[in-house]
Enzyme design. Structure first.
Site, PDB file in Angstrom:
ATOM      1  N   LYS A 156       0.810  -1.206   0.000  1.00  0.00           N
ATOM      2  CA  LYS A 156       0.000   0.000   0.000  1.00  0.00           C
ATOM      3  C   LYS A 156       0.853   1.269   0.000  1.00  0.00           C
ATOM      4  O   LYS A 156       0.399   2.309  -0.498  1.00  0.00           O
ATOM      5  CB  LYS A 156      -0.962  -0.007   1.187  1.00  0.00           C
ATOM      6  CG  LYS A 156      -2.058  -1.057   1.054  1.00  0.00           C
ATOM      7  CD  LYS A 156      -2.844  -0.917  -0.262  1.00  0.00           C
ATOM      8  CE  LYS A 156      -4.003  -1.896  -0.333  1.00  0.00           C
ATOM      9  NZ  LYS A 156      -4.707  -1.832  -1.649  1.00  0.00           N
TER      10      LYS A 156
ATOM     11  N   HIS B 294      -7.899   2.354  -7.528  1.00  0.00           N
ATOM     12  CA  HIS B 294      -8.004   1.209  -6.636  1.00  0.00           C
ATOM     13  C   HIS B 294      -9.159   0.350  -7.144  1.00  0.00           C
ATOM     14  O   HIS B 294     -10.303   0.505  -6.720  1.00  0.00           O
ATOM     15  CB  HIS B 294      -8.254   1.686  -5.208  1.00  0.00           C
ATOM     16  CG  HIS B 294      -8.100   0.616  -4.175  1.00  0.00           C
ATOM     17  ND1 HIS B 294      -8.731   0.655  -2.965  1.00  0.00           N
ATOM     18  CD2 HIS B 294      -7.379  -0.540  -4.177  1.00  0.00           C
ATOM     19  CE1 HIS B 294      -8.406  -0.410  -2.259  1.00  0.00           C
ATOM     20  NE2 HIS B 294      -7.593  -1.156  -2.978  1.00  0.00           N
TER      21      HIS B 294
ATOM     22  N   LYS C  67     -16.273  -7.446  -5.399  1.00  0.00           N
ATOM     23  CA  LYS C  67     -15.341  -7.038  -6.464  1.00  0.00           C
ATOM     24  C   LYS C  67     -14.523  -8.217  -6.993  1.00  0.00           C
ATOM     25  O   LYS C  67     -14.417  -8.421  -8.208  1.00  0.00           O
ATOM     26  CB  LYS C  67     -14.405  -5.945  -5.926  1.00  0.00           C
ATOM     27  CG  LYS C  67     -13.364  -5.445  -6.923  1.00  0.00           C
ATOM     28  CD  LYS C  67     -12.720  -4.162  -6.435  1.00  0.00           C
ATOM     29  CE  LYS C  67     -11.915  -4.347  -5.186  1.00  0.00           C
ATOM     30  NZ  LYS C  67     -10.476  -4.505  -5.419  1.00  0.00           N
ATOM     31  N   THR C  68     -13.941  -8.999  -6.077  1.00  0.00           N
ATOM     32  CA  THR C  68     -13.112 -10.129  -6.500  1.00  0.00           C
ATOM     33  C   THR C  68     -13.949 -11.180  -7.219  1.00  0.00           C
ATOM     34  O   THR C  68     -13.582 -11.675  -8.287  1.00  0.00           O
ATOM     35  CB  THR C  68     -12.411 -10.757  -5.282  1.00  0.00           C
ATOM     36  OG1 THR C  68     -11.601  -9.764  -4.642  1.00  0.00           O
ATOM     37  CG2 THR C  68     -11.530 -11.918  -5.710  1.00  0.00           C
TER      38      THR C  68
ATOM     39  N   ASP D 240      -6.328  -5.274  -8.122  1.00  0.00           N
ATOM     40  CA  ASP D 240      -6.398  -4.276  -7.054  1.00  0.00           C
ATOM     41  C   ASP D 240      -5.930  -2.861  -7.424  1.00  0.00           C
ATOM     42  O   ASP D 240      -6.523  -1.900  -6.972  1.00  0.00           O
ATOM     43  CB  ASP D 240      -5.575  -4.762  -5.864  1.00  0.00           C
ATOM     44  CG  ASP D 240      -5.932  -4.050  -4.575  1.00  0.00           C
ATOM     45  OD1 ASP D 240      -7.133  -3.882  -4.289  1.00  0.00           O
ATOM     46  OD2 ASP D 240      -5.013  -3.652  -3.841  1.00  0.00           O
TER      47      ASP D 240
ATOM     48  N   ARG E 131      -4.707 -13.516   4.648  1.00  0.00           N
ATOM     49  CA  ARG E 131      -4.329 -13.125   3.282  1.00  0.00           C
ATOM     50  C   ARG E 131      -3.431 -14.164   2.613  1.00  0.00           C
ATOM     51  O   ARG E 131      -2.736 -14.942   3.264  1.00  0.00           O
ATOM     52  CB  ARG E 131      -3.557 -11.805   3.322  1.00  0.00           C
ATOM     53  CG  ARG E 131      -4.359 -10.608   3.806  1.00  0.00           C
ATOM     54  CD  ARG E 131      -5.128  -9.956   2.680  1.00  0.00           C
ATOM     55  NE  ARG E 131      -5.838  -8.762   3.095  1.00  0.00           N
ATOM     56  CZ  ARG E 131      -6.365  -7.895   2.255  1.00  0.00           C
ATOM     57  NH1 ARG E 131      -6.250  -8.085   0.948  1.00  0.00           N
ATOM     58  NH2 ARG E 131      -7.025  -6.832   2.697  1.00  0.00           N
TER      59      ARG E 131
END
Length: 528
Positions: free
Chosen positions: A198, A217, A239-240, A254, A319
């Site tokens: 980030k 983004h 979104k994914t 992303d 993650r």
């Protein structure tokens, strides 16, 4: 994007005998295991834990208040200033700390798949698993590119170094500090690897607009006929799930830039959430987690080393980091043409936004600046009813410049390339959360497919009263009565009351722009 000479402190640091430059994935995996930084999972991925910090530390982010950037940065709670004097003192401490380590790991690569706009970067890590993360998340150079690589920005990552807030001017022992003049990012006091990713995105959000490139983004994919789509959306909006399409190739999941040539991925990998992950729901992500991948804070079975993706004992924010090449259906290199379709995803728990609506340019700019979705009852302590949440440009923690800079750029790009913009509500219909029901995924997929295929560009529409949104009256595969939200409610007065309530929250949120976006609000915001 031009690189600049790195500071003398970093040049000296990289001359040390403890430096290992561009180690391969097998070497890094061996180092992780030997140093006890992580363990191997059943699929061959490395699992590491991040301790106290299992997510970003937004209150510990700073930008050095330097003359060249002082009047450009949108200072505030997101972009906190720190003096050059305090930065320089902390910089020296971190360099000294890293010099004392037995081993340091250096990754050299790029941010930005478009060679015209890419930023050469180097990442200096105290931990081998952090260097493996950097290797998988950023763009890896060829041998020829590595030979002539000159870093334009350097990350110095020292997780075991802790700041002294009284002496160093930080808010805690943790710090993420950017110096645009020295082209350095200092990270300390946190083991969460996402700070590196980030930080580079924040850098690109500052640098790219200088070259008339819009940083975004969002995820992006491309159809086999070359049509490009962008998907913006906060966590929980789908979104994914919705951008992963077997009939379209993934550009990236992303971070992207939109230049005069088209769209390009800023990264070389994916950093996917894994809580609740199954092969059935998300096969691409599940199968990408193999040797060389990094699992962060995922709980494993002690005997089999199989991940338990449903276990949130360590954090809800589990993650996986892996290279784009771990996915079959990708664009390589990650560049494509100009977007034909832009999708803004929201999970409206108030149940009043349409399942899909067409946006004018001004409405697109308004909803881009708003970045709306909902937090649900039970997701956080104290939340007993749906809460409206807003994240400017769908990425407010990563915007160094005034938000309107990005919105104006988006408006110009929409005009220049005649992109069609749609607001898609993946949330509730027929009532708010607790009363209505979640929009069927099959309906949402059908609406997005129709949008991507251009079937909604010239269809008949109905304009809503409160938000002024144009709702397509017919979408293949979706019942007509699903499309207009007030018809799905049993009580139309209750619907109007809830719509006005949400409208007021939009207007309240927009006051933070202090009138600089008044024209956008007037033309693109709610009508009441």
């Amino acid at each position: 994007m031009n690189s600049l000479t790195v500071s003398s402190e970093i040049v000296e640091l990289l001359k040390g005998s403890n430096i290992l430059v561009q180690p391969s994935v097998p070497v890094l995996v061996e180092k992780v295991l030997k140093r006890g930084e992580g363990i191997l999972t059943a699929s061959g991925a490395v699992r590491a834990e991040t301790g106290k910090y299992t997510g970003r530390s937004p209150k510990d982010k700073f930008i050095v208040e330097e003359a060249s950037v002082k009047n450009k940065i949108d200072w505030g709670s997101v972009n906190q200033p720190i003096s050059e004097e305090k930065f320089n003192r902390l910089y020296e401490k971190v360099v000294h700390h890293l010099k004392e380590k037995d081993e340091l790991f250096v990754f050299k690569g790029f941010a930005g798949a478009d060679e015209k706009h890419r930023l050469p970067i180097q990442v200096v890590n105290e931990y081998a698993w952090h260097n493996l993360f950097a290797h998988q998340l950023f763009i890896r150079p060829t041998k020829e590119e590595l030979h002539v690589h000159e870093a334009g920005f350097t990350i110095l990552s020292a997780p075991s170094f802790q700041a002294d807030p009284l002496e160093d001017g930080t808010n805690s022992e943790t710090f993420i500090i950017v110096s645009f003049e020295q082209r350095v990012i200092l990270i300390g006091g946190t083991e969460y690897a996402g700070e590196m990713k980030k930080s580079i995105f924040s850098i690109m959000n500052y640098l790219l607009p200088e070259n008339n490139v819009l940083p975004m983004h969002c995820s992006a994919n491309v159809g086999y006929e070359g049509d490009v789509a962008l998907f913006f959306g906060l966590s929980g909006t789908g979104k994914t799930t919705l951008s992963a399409d077997p009939h379209r190739r993934l550009i990236g999941d992303d971070e992207h830039g939109w230049s005069a040539n088209g769209v390009f991925n800023i990264e070389g990998g994916c950093y996917a959430k894994t809580i609740g992950l199954t092969r059935e729901k998300e096969p691409q992500i599940f199968d990408a987690i193999r040797f060389g991948s990094v699992l962060e804070n995922v709980v494993l079975d002690q005997d089999t080393r199989e991940p338990d993706y449903d276990d949130n004992t360590l954090t809800e924010n589990t993650r996986a980091a892996y290279p784009l090449q771990a996915i079959d259906n990708i664009v390589d290199p990650s560049v494509a043409g100009h977007p034909n379709t832009i999708i803004f995803l929201t999970a409206d728990a108030f149940g009043v936004l349409p399942p899909i609506s067409k946006l004018s340019k001004e409405q697109a700019m308004y909803h881009f600046l708003s970045g709306y979705t909902s937090k649900l009852a039970g997701t956080e302590r104290g939340i007993t009813s749906p809460q409206a949440t807003f994240s400017t440009c769908f990425g407010s923690p990563f915007l160094p410049l005034e938000a309107t800079v990005y919105a104006e750029m988006l408006g110009k790009k929409i005009d220049e390339h005649n992109a069609q913009v749609f607001l898609v509500n993946t949330g509730w219909t027929g009532g708010e959360y607790g009363t209505g029901e979640r929009m069927k995924l099959s309906y949402t997929r059908a609406m997005i497919q129709a949008a991507l295929e251009g079937e909604l560009n010239h269809t008949e529409t109905y304009k809503t009263k409160v938000f002024g949104l144009e709702i397509p009256l017919h979408v293949p595969g979706v019942p007509d009565d699903v499309l207009i939200p007030r018809k799905a409610w049993a009580d139309e007065d209750a619907f109007m009351e809830k719509a006005k309530e949400l409208s007021a929250k939009f207007r309240e949120n927009f006051t933070k722009f202090n009138g600089v976006a008044a024209q956008i609000e007037e033309k693109g915001g709610p009508q009441l």
